[in-house]
Scaffold this active site. Structure first.
Site, mmCIF file in Angstrom:
data_model
loop_
_atom_site.group_PDB
_atom_site.id
_atom_site.type_symbol
_atom_site.label_atom_id
_atom_site.label_comp_id
_atom_site.label_asym_id
_atom_site.label_seq_id
_atom_site.Cartn_x
_atom_site.Cartn_y
_atom_site.Cartn_z
ATOM 1 N N CYS A 173 -16.896 3.526 -0.477
ATOM 2 C CA CYS A 173 -17.659 3.619 0.782
ATOM 3 C C CYS A 173 -16.885 3.021 1.955
ATOM 4 C CB CYS A 173 -18.981 2.873 0.649
ATOM 5 S SG CYS A 173 -20.027 3.556 -0.602
ATOM 6 N N CYS B 255 -2.366 0.928 10.659
ATOM 7 C CA CYS B 255 -3.573 1.516 10.059
ATOM 8 C C CYS B 255 -4.629 0.417 10.050
ATOM 9 C CB CYS B 255 -3.287 2.040 8.649
ATOM 10 S SG CYS B 255 -2.932 0.740 7.481
#
Ligand SMILES: Nc1ncnc2c1ncn2[C@@H]1O[C@H](COP(=O)(O)OP(=O)(O)OP(=O)(O)O)[C@@H](O)[C@H]1O
Length: 438
Positions: free
Chosen positions: A227, A393
């Site tokens: 998730c 990132c």
């Protein structure tokens, strides 16, 4: 006039009084419970009233409710699936519920992990869960296990319960719980949810298959998403977690129709449920088969190669000399350079560093993209030195892959490609505390 401080003090005082009253009420209820109690499963009048709407169902009745009271369930994971499972099992009057988790409540858990209130942020999940569940039903004994379930503790913990619910989010724990359930003969109610989709099945039940019968080999680490990376709509694990509670109650009551040898697929985008038939137990299965080779728990993270996929684990593809700290980038960022953010456009939209270019990791192999990059470098590069290209990132894992891909794609050009250690999380921690973290 009342000041904000005096109002706050009043609220704290009221809260204290409420907690005291709650404790008194709980004691009173428990006393009543002990007074009328004559056998471990005998229901008190309060319990009869409390559970009456399910007791009057022919499928449950007094006998069924007493069975639930005698029963115990272990829920591993107090997250998106574990919270709704625990809520409904506590409501249903299961006698003893164990909850295992090693994590603390984070703000980004709260949209779906509804056992945890905002005030629990930063607290261990199991204690936050116990507090909420105790409030819901003082007749249920809730036992917290603030630990990571692993090969050293799984068998002893699982043995103490009748049914195990897998409400975790990683493949290594799935195999661990499967093997622990096979070795202790416990049914395993397994669920998963991601984005708008969910899955549910019951393993190791009534001669049905175990997880390993269906998935003898773990998936490659790079194909697994959780998730934290893929996102999830809160109600989706809600649906699956509640169904895990339902299957558990059915198992405890010995009902027909338990979701064994079948896999339920839920698609929230069109609200469809599909049942897929699964194969029978495989006689040659390495753990539940007739001549098992797995007779004790193993190192599941090694078996699954899961460390690289664990969202908390940092991968090391580059030497530290090929990487820079967020603070160092901060000092360099006024000089000519290119900063490439390799996250998805959706994540880029949440937050990004000034002047960063969004090129998702998977696009770093596209010829057109590389051509454009080469043109930008040629435009900006004005000295003979290697032109700096930085990659960023979210946490500093994908950026390393980005560096490797770019070095290959830009081979022959005078560039130095490095990434920012710890990614945007480090930027927020070390450079700009007002930068959003997700
Ligand atoms: N081996 C394990 N032992 C105990 N708890 C585990 C284990 N593996 C996973 N968990 C717990 O299972 C829960 C899974 O919850 P969920 O899938 O909602 O993800 P999360 O980690 O809470 O959130 P996110 O992925 O968004 O950061 C987590 O609380 C996690 O700590």
């Amino acid at each position: 006039m009342e000041t904000a401080e005096s109002l706050l003090e009043e609220i704290v005082d009221l809260k204290k009084k409420l907690t005291q009253k709650e404790a008194m009420l709980r004691k009173h209820l428990n006393q009543k419970y002990e007074e009328t109690e004559s056998g471990p499963e005998k229901l008190t009048n309060i319990e009869i009233d409390k559970y009456s709407r399910q007791i009057i169902m022919p499928e449950i009745g007094m006998k069924g409710q007493q069975t639930l009271k005698k029963s115990s369930v272990l829920i591993v994971g107090a997250g998106g699936l574990g919270c709704p499972s625990a809520l409904y099992l506590t409501g249903a009057g299961i006698g003893r519920i164990g909850i295992v988790d090693y994590d603390k409540v984070k703000l980004n858990n709260l949209h779906r992990q509804l056992l945890h209130p905002e005030t629990s942020a930063g607290q261990p999940k199991v204690f936050s869960a116990v507090e909420s569940l105790n409030r819901l039903n003082s007749f249920v004994q809730i036992i917290p296990y603030d630990m990571k379930m692993d090969r050293s503790n799984a068998l002893n913990t699982v043995r103490k319960y009748d049914v195990v619910i897998d409400a975790t989010d990683n493949v290594a724990t799935r195999y661990l719980l499967n093997d622990a359930c096979v070795l202790t003969s416990r049914p395993l109610v397994s669920g998963s949810a991601l984005k708008l989709e969910g899955q549910l099945s019951v393993y190791n039940y009534s001669n049905g298959p175990c997880y390993r019968c269906l998935f003898p080999v773990p998936p490659p680490p790079e194909t697994v998403t959780n998730c934290g990376d893929g996102g999830v709509l809160g109600a989706v694990p809600g649906v699956i977690g509640v169904l895990q509670a339902l299957e558990t109650v059915k198992i405890l009551l010995g009902h027909k129709g338990v979701l064994s040898k079948r896999l339920l697929l839920f698609d929230g985008s069109d609200c469809s449920f599909r049942n897929v038939c699964l194969r029978d137990r495989i006689p040659s299965c390495c753990v539940c088969g007739n001549q098992p080779s797995v007779t004790a728990l193993v190192d599941y993270e090694h078996f699954c190669g899961a460390m690289a996929n664990d969202k908390h684990t940092k991968i090391h593809l580059l030497d530290d000399t090929d990487r820079i700290q967020a603070e160092v980038y901060h000092g360099l960022c006024t000089q000519p350079h290119i900063l490439i953010d390799v996250r998805s456009p959706l994540e880029f939209e949440i937050c990004h560093l000034p002047k960063s270019l969004n090129v998702p990791l998977k696009d770093l192999v596209l010829e057109q993209v590389i051509q454009q990059l080469k043109e930008s470098i040629a435009e900006k590069c004005s000295s003979d030195n290697d032109f700096p290209v930085f990659v960023v990132c979210r946490r500093g894992n994908d950026s390393q892959k980005g560096v490797l891909a770019l070095r290959k794609a830009l081979h022959g050009l005078r560039v130095s490609v490095r990434d920012i250690i710890g990614g945007l999380h480090s930027w927020a921690k070390d450079v700009d505390p007002s930068f959003p973290v997700y």
